[in-house]
Design a protein around this motif. Structure first.
Motif, short mmCIF file in Angstrom:
data_model
loop_
_atom_site.label_atom_id
_atom_site.label_comp_id
_atom_site.label_asym_id
_atom_site.label_seq_id
_atom_site.Cartn_x
_atom_site.Cartn_y
_atom_site.Cartn_z
N LEU A 58 0.83 -1.20 0.00
CA LEU A 58 0.00 0.00 0.00
C LEU A 58 0.87 1.26 0.00
CD1 LEU A 58 -2.82 1.17 0.10
CD2 LEU A 58 -2.73 1.03 2.58
N GLY A 59 1.91 1.28 0.82
CA GLY A 59 2.81 2.44 0.84
C GLY A 59 3.53 2.63 -0.47
N THR A 60 3.97 1.52 -1.05
CA THR A 60 4.66 1.58 -2.34
C THR A 60 3.72 2.10 -3.42
OG1 THR A 60 6.02 -0.30 -1.67
CG2 THR A 60 5.96 0.22 -4.02
N ALA A 61 2.49 1.66 -3.39
CA ALA A 61 1.52 2.12 -4.38
C ALA A 61 1.28 3.62 -4.26
CB ALA A 61 0.21 1.35 -4.23
N ARG A 62 1.22 4.12 -3.03
CA ARG A 62 1.01 5.56 -2.84
C ARG A 62 2.20 6.36 -3.35
NH1 ARG A 62 -1.81 5.76 3.14
NH2 ARG A 62 -3.81 4.93 2.46
N ILE A 63 3.39 5.86 -3.10
CA ILE A 63 4.59 6.56 -3.58
C ILE A 63 4.62 6.57 -5.10
CG2 ILE A 63 7.11 6.42 -3.69
CD1 ILE A 63 7.01 5.36 -0.79
N GLU A 64 4.31 5.44 -5.71
CA GLU A 64 4.30 5.37 -7.17
C GLU A 64 3.24 6.29 -7.74
OE1 GLU A 64 3.88 1.33 -8.41
OE2 GLU A 64 5.82 0.74 -7.58
N ARG A 69 1.90 11.33 -10.57
CA ARG A 69 1.27 12.65 -10.59
C ARG A 69 2.29 13.74 -10.86
NH1 ARG A 69 -2.67 11.70 -5.44
NH2 ARG A 69 -4.33 10.64 -6.57
N GLU A 70 3.47 13.61 -10.25
CA GLU A 70 4.53 14.59 -10.47
C GLU A 70 4.99 14.58 -11.93
OE1 GLU A 70 7.23 17.59 -9.66
OE2 GLU A 70 5.56 16.85 -8.46
N ARG A 71 5.14 13.40 -12.49
CA ARG A 71 5.53 13.30 -13.90
C ARG A 71 4.50 13.94 -14.81
NH1 ARG A 71 7.92 7.18 -14.65
NH2 ARG A 71 9.62 7.36 -13.15
N ARG A 73 2.38 16.30 -14.01
CA ARG A 73 2.45 17.75 -13.82
C ARG A 73 3.58 18.36 -14.64
NH1 ARG A 73 5.15 21.43 -11.16
NH2 ARG A 73 6.52 19.97 -10.10
N LYS A 74 4.75 17.67 -14.64
CA LYS A 74 5.89 18.17 -15.42
C LYS A 74 5.61 18.11 -16.91
CE LYS A 74 9.50 17.12 -12.06
NZ LYS A 74 10.68 16.30 -11.76
N LEU A 75 5.00 17.03 -17.39
CA LEU A 75 4.68 16.92 -18.81
C LEU A 75 3.67 17.97 -19.24
CD1 LEU A 75 4.54 13.04 -19.25
CD2 LEU A 75 6.26 14.60 -20.18
N GLU A 76 2.69 18.26 -18.38
CA GLU A 76 1.71 19.30 -18.71
C GLU A 76 2.39 20.66 -18.77
OE1 GLU A 76 -1.23 18.71 -15.68
OE2 GLU A 76 -2.37 17.31 -16.90
N ALA A 77 3.33 20.89 -17.86
CA ALA A 77 4.06 22.16 -17.88
C ALA A 77 4.87 22.29 -19.15
CB ALA A 77 4.95 22.27 -16.64
N ILE A 78 5.53 21.21 -19.57
CA ILE A 78 6.32 21.24 -20.80
C ILE A 78 5.41 21.49 -22.00
CG2 ILE A 78 7.70 19.82 -22.36
CD1 ILE A 78 8.88 18.47 -19.84
N ALA A 79 4.25 20.84 -22.01
CA ALA A 79 3.32 20.99 -23.13
C ALA A 79 2.78 22.42 -23.22
CB ALA A 79 2.17 20.01 -22.98
N SER A 80 2.62 23.08 -22.08
CA SER A 80 2.11 24.44 -22.12
C SER A 80 3.20 25.48 -22.27
CB SER A 80 1.29 24.72 -20.85
OG SER A 80 2.13 24.69 -19.70
N GLY A 81 4.46 25.04 -22.25
CA GLY A 81 5.57 25.95 -22.48
C GLY A 81 6.07 26.65 -21.23
#
Length: 84
Positions: A58-64, A69-71, A73-81
């Motif tokens: 359960l802990g591992t699943a939450r970390i993953e 989610r972080e990835r 967020r970063k991809l959306e930021a890259i896509a929006s410039g």
């Protein structure tokens, strides 16, 4: 009296009604089976959590999930410039 019982419309109506009852019974049985399957899955998941107090899965699943989610967020930021 016999002519009324042998009327094609009455025969078709009766056959359709019987067919509808058979289909409804089959669907109800399938629905009950699906509900039973889900109940067993919930019991199995609950029993698995109760057996192991320190469940590392359960802990591992939450970390993953947080990592994904972080990835995203970063991809959306890259896509929006936007620069991070």
């Amino acid at each position: 009296m016999i002519d009324v019982l042998l009327d094609p419309t009455l025969i078709m109506t009766g056959g359709s009604l019987i067919g509808l009852v058979v289909i409804a019974a089959a669907l109800l049985r399938g629905w009950q089976g699906w509900l039973e399957l889900k109940r067993l899955e919930l019991e199995r998941a609950g029993a698995g959590n109760a057996q192991s107090e320190d469940n590392p899965g359960l802990g591992t699943a939450r970390i993953e999930l947080a990592d994904l989610r972080e990835r995203i967020r970063k991809l959306e930021a890259i896509a929006s410039g936007v620069e991070l």
